[in-house]
Scaffold this motif. Structure first.
Motif, mmCIF file in Angstrom:
data_model
loop_
_atom_site.group_PDB
_atom_site.id
_atom_site.type_symbol
_atom_site.label_atom_id
_atom_site.label_comp_id
_atom_site.label_asym_id
_atom_site.label_seq_id
_atom_site.Cartn_x
_atom_site.Cartn_y
_atom_site.Cartn_z
ATOM 1 N N SER B 31 6.338 -2.941 10.054
ATOM 2 C CA SER B 31 5.655 -2.222 8.640
ATOM 3 C C SER B 31 6.656 -3.061 7.619
ATOM 4 O O SER B 31 7.797 -3.252 7.656
ATOM 5 C CB SER B 31 6.071 -0.955 8.915
ATOM 6 N N VAL B 32 5.800 -3.631 6.797
ATOM 7 C CA VAL B 32 6.547 -4.180 5.575
ATOM 8 C C VAL B 32 5.676 -3.450 4.287
ATOM 9 O O VAL B 32 4.462 -3.206 4.200
ATOM 10 C CB VAL B 32 5.933 -5.691 5.347
ATOM 11 N N TYR B 33 6.562 -3.299 3.182
ATOM 12 C CA TYR B 33 6.190 -2.422 2.124
ATOM 13 C C TYR B 33 6.610 -3.328 0.894
ATOM 14 O O TYR B 33 7.743 -3.894 0.805
ATOM 15 C CB TYR B 33 7.056 -0.963 2.046
ATOM 16 N N TRP B 34 5.850 -3.012 -0.199
ATOM 17 C CA TRP B 34 6.065 -3.785 -1.381
ATOM 18 C C TRP B 34 6.191 -2.885 -2.587
ATOM 19 O O TRP B 34 5.292 -1.697 -2.690
ATOM 20 C CB TRP B 34 5.064 -4.802 -1.840
ATOM 21 N N TYR B 35 7.176 -2.931 -3.345
ATOM 22 C CA TYR B 35 7.352 -2.213 -4.539
ATOM 23 C C TYR B 35 7.441 -2.858 -5.798
ATOM 24 O O TYR B 35 8.368 -3.747 -5.752
ATOM 25 C CB TYR B 35 8.605 -0.948 -4.483
ATOM 26 N N GLN B 36 7.154 -2.272 -6.876
ATOM 27 C CA GLN B 36 7.630 -2.893 -8.027
ATOM 28 C C GLN B 36 8.335 -2.028 -8.833
ATOM 29 O O GLN B 36 8.329 -0.582 -8.854
ATOM 30 C CB GLN B 36 6.133 -2.905 -9.165
ATOM 31 N N TYR B 49 1.711 -2.996 4.689
ATOM 32 C CA TYR B 49 1.344 -3.744 5.873
ATOM 33 C C TYR B 49 1.873 -3.160 6.975
ATOM 34 O O TYR B 49 3.101 -3.047 7.206
ATOM 35 C CB TYR B 49 1.495 -5.261 5.637
ATOM 36 N N ASP B 50 1.013 -3.050 8.277
ATOM 37 C CA ASP B 50 1.579 -2.887 9.410
ATOM 38 C C ASP B 50 0.514 -3.582 10.445
ATOM 39 O O ASP B 50 -0.449 -3.519 10.431
ATOM 40 C CB ASP B 50 1.580 -1.164 9.817
ATOM 41 N N GLU B 51 1.255 -4.235 11.388
ATOM 42 C CA GLU B 51 0.564 -4.949 12.415
ATOM 43 C C GLU B 51 -0.524 -5.849 12.029
ATOM 44 O O GLU B 51 -1.635 -6.047 12.439
ATOM 45 C CB GLU B 51 0.025 -3.930 13.385
ATOM 46 N N GLY B 52 -0.018 -6.428 10.591
ATOM 47 C CA GLY B 52 -1.098 -7.406 10.269
ATOM 48 C C GLY B 52 -2.163 -6.964 9.316
ATOM 49 O O GLY B 52 -2.751 -7.782 8.695
ATOM 50 N N GLU B 53 -2.179 -5.446 8.961
ATOM 51 C CA GLU B 53 -3.439 -4.914 8.535
ATOM 52 C C GLU B 53 -2.648 -4.398 7.116
ATOM 53 O O GLU B 53 -1.590 -3.558 7.284
ATOM 54 C CB GLU B 53 -4.139 -4.057 9.372
ATOM 55 N N GLU B 54 -3.459 -4.306 5.989
ATOM 56 C CA GLU B 54 -3.131 -3.579 4.921
ATOM 57 C C GLU B 54 -3.241 -1.956 5.108
ATOM 58 O O GLU B 54 -4.595 -1.683 5.427
ATOM 59 C CB GLU B 54 -3.961 -3.892 3.660
ATOM 60 N N PRO B 61 -4.000 -2.745 -9.942
ATOM 61 C CA PRO B 61 -5.368 -3.546 -9.813
ATOM 62 C C PRO B 61 -5.528 -4.496 -8.940
ATOM 63 O O PRO B 61 -4.440 -4.926 -8.177
ATOM 64 C CB PRO B 61 -5.077 -4.052 -11.374
ATOM 65 N N PRO B 62 -6.535 -5.017 -8.574
ATOM 66 C CA PRO B 62 -6.892 -5.889 -7.357
ATOM 67 C C PRO B 62 -6.228 -7.435 -7.658
ATOM 68 O O PRO B 62 -6.182 -7.976 -6.550
ATOM 69 C CB PRO B 62 -8.514 -6.019 -7.532
ATOM 70 N N ARG B 63 -5.617 -7.573 -8.659
ATOM 71 C CA ARG B 63 -5.104 -8.835 -8.713
ATOM 72 C C ARG B 63 -3.684 -8.942 -8.250
ATOM 73 O O ARG B 63 -3.074 -9.638 -8.055
ATOM 74 C CB ARG B 63 -4.927 -9.266 -10.259
ATOM 75 N N PHE B 64 -3.526 -7.646 -7.683
ATOM 76 C CA PHE B 64 -2.132 -7.418 -6.868
ATOM 77 C C PHE B 64 -2.467 -7.636 -5.349
ATOM 78 O O PHE B 64 -3.377 -6.450 -5.009
ATOM 79 C CB PHE B 64 -1.447 -6.299 -6.953
ATOM 80 N N SER B 65 -2.381 -8.481 -4.618
ATOM 81 C CA SER B 65 -2.937 -8.549 -3.088
ATOM 82 C C SER B 65 -1.823 -9.120 -2.350
ATOM 83 O O SER B 65 -0.603 -9.661 -2.976
ATOM 84 C CB SER B 65 -4.031 -9.367 -3.147
ATOM 85 N N GLY B 66 -2.006 -9.040 -1.259
ATOM 86 C CA GLY B 66 -0.767 -9.834 -0.404
ATOM 87 C C GLY B 66 -1.315 -9.900 1.331
ATOM 88 O O GLY B 66 -2.700 -9.769 1.370
ATOM 89 N N ARG B 67 -0.683 -10.164 2.101
ATOM 90 C CA ARG B 67 -0.940 -10.240 3.336
ATOM 91 C C ARG B 67 0.316 -10.381 4.398
ATOM 92 O O ARG B 67 1.474 -10.446 3.718
ATOM 93 C CB ARG B 67 -1.878 -11.695 3.923
ATOM 94 N N GLN B 68 -0.040 -10.001 5.549
ATOM 95 C CA GLN B 68 1.236 -10.016 6.435
ATOM 96 C C GLN B 68 0.653 -11.096 7.493
ATOM 97 O O GLN B 68 -0.323 -11.045 8.124
ATOM 98 C CB GLN B 68 1.312 -8.707 7.193
ATOM 99 N N PHE B 69 1.630 -11.794 8.031
ATOM 100 C CA PHE B 69 1.390 -12.928 8.950
ATOM 101 C C PHE B 69 1.631 -12.345 10.491
ATOM 102 O O PHE B 69 2.519 -11.339 10.466
ATOM 103 C CB PHE B 69 2.232 -14.187 8.535
ATOM 104 N N PRO B 70 1.338 -13.243 11.324
ATOM 105 C CA PRO B 70 1.578 -12.754 12.836
ATOM 106 C C PRO B 70 3.065 -12.477 13.016
ATOM 107 O O PRO B 70 3.265 -11.636 14.100
ATOM 108 C CB PRO B 70 1.063 -13.957 13.440
ATOM 109 N N ASN B 71 4.091 -13.258 12.214
ATOM 110 C CA ASN B 71 5.357 -13.071 12.468
ATOM 111 C C ASN B 71 5.840 -11.993 11.829
ATOM 112 O O ASN B 71 7.139 -11.606 11.624
ATOM 113 C CB ASN B 71 6.099 -14.393 12.236
ATOM 114 N N TYR B 72 4.935 -11.097 11.331
ATOM 115 C CA TYR B 72 5.196 -9.979 10.293
ATOM 116 C C TYR B 72 5.763 -10.034 9.109
ATOM 117 O O TYR B 72 6.208 -9.209 8.196
ATOM 118 C CB TYR B 72 6.239 -8.904 11.298
ATOM 119 N N SER B 73 6.177 -11.486 8.865
ATOM 120 C CA SER B 73 6.639 -11.782 7.318
ATOM 121 C C SER B 73 5.355 -11.363 6.495
ATOM 122 O O SER B 73 4.179 -11.288 6.913
ATOM 123 C CB SER B 73 6.847 -13.218 7.167
#
Lengths: 114, 112
Positions: B31-36, B49-54, B61-73
């Motif tokens: 699990s990865v979390y982002w905070y401002q 994100y957890d297991e590659g899924e948001e 707003p939607p202009r903040f986005s991200g992703r999680q890679f297979p190595n969990y970064s």
């Protein structure tokens, strides 16, 4: 929706005095509760957490907190503070049903004076 | 054991540009979390994100986005930067949802 209120934005105390940092939360479901500390120019680190069981939780550096379900509070206490405890303290809550989403309070700046 | 790492440490952009922030979780954490953390506003939950899924996102707003890679970064992207996006962006990871979150040192984003 969950929310967290830290009742004091700044708490100045003298060294070796006791301190209490207050935190109230609101949630319609059961919650996990956390206290984090952020030392100057450093990242956040966990002080203690309440998941279930005993309502008195002991953490690192001599801090403890008590979960009070009826008052929806999770106040942080230390019987005798040191200069090195000067930092910002954050209370956080996450709901059992949505554990990945944590809500943080606005923080309390603890300043320990000699 | 290495902690959560974030890059870059500082990032300076101008209005309208895009910023990409990166986070590597502790080994074994999914699990990865982002905070401002904007000045005077405390920590605001951005994304989980957890297991590659948001799994969840905060009130951004939607202009903040991200992703999680297979190595969990993970990567946080902020498009069409605005001045008020200037903040410290913290990444955290945990072994499982709801477990203790371990925070990285943050990326300081400045929008001019």
């Amino acid at each position: 929706a969950q929310s967290v209120t830290q009742l004091d934005s700044q708490v100045p105390v003298f060294e070796e005095a006791p301190v209490e940092l207050r935190c109230n939360y609101s949630s319609s479901v059961s919650v996990y509760l956390f206290w984090y500390v952020q030392y100057p120019n450093q990242g956040l680190q966990l002080l203690l957490k309440y998941l279930s069981g005993s309502t008195l939780v002991k953490g690192i550096n001599g801090f403890e907190a008590e979960f009070n379900k009826s008052q929806t509070s999770f106040h942080l206490r230390k019987p005798s503070v040191h200069i090195s405890d000067t930092a910002e303290y954050f209370c956080a809550v996450s709901e059992w049903t949505n554990a990945g989403k944590s809500t943080f309070g606005d923080g309390t700046t603890l300043t320990v004076k000699p | 054991e290495a902690g959560v790492t974030q890059s870059p440490t500082h990032l300076i952009k101008t209005r309208g540009q895009q910023a990409t922030l990166r986070c590597s979780p502790i080994s074994g954490h999914t699990s990865v979390y982002w905070y401002q953390q904007a000045l005077g506003l405390g920590l605001q939950f951005l994304l989980w994100y957890d297991e590659g899924e948001e799994r969840n996102r905060g009130n951004f707003p939607p202009r903040f986005s991200g992703r999680q890679f297979p190595n969990y970064s993970s990567e946080l992207n902020v498009n069409a930067l605005e001045l008020e996006d200037s903040a410290l962006y913290l990444c955290a990871s945990s072994l499982a949802p709801g477990d203790t979150q371990y925070f990285g040192p943050g990326t300081r984003l400045t929008v001019l």
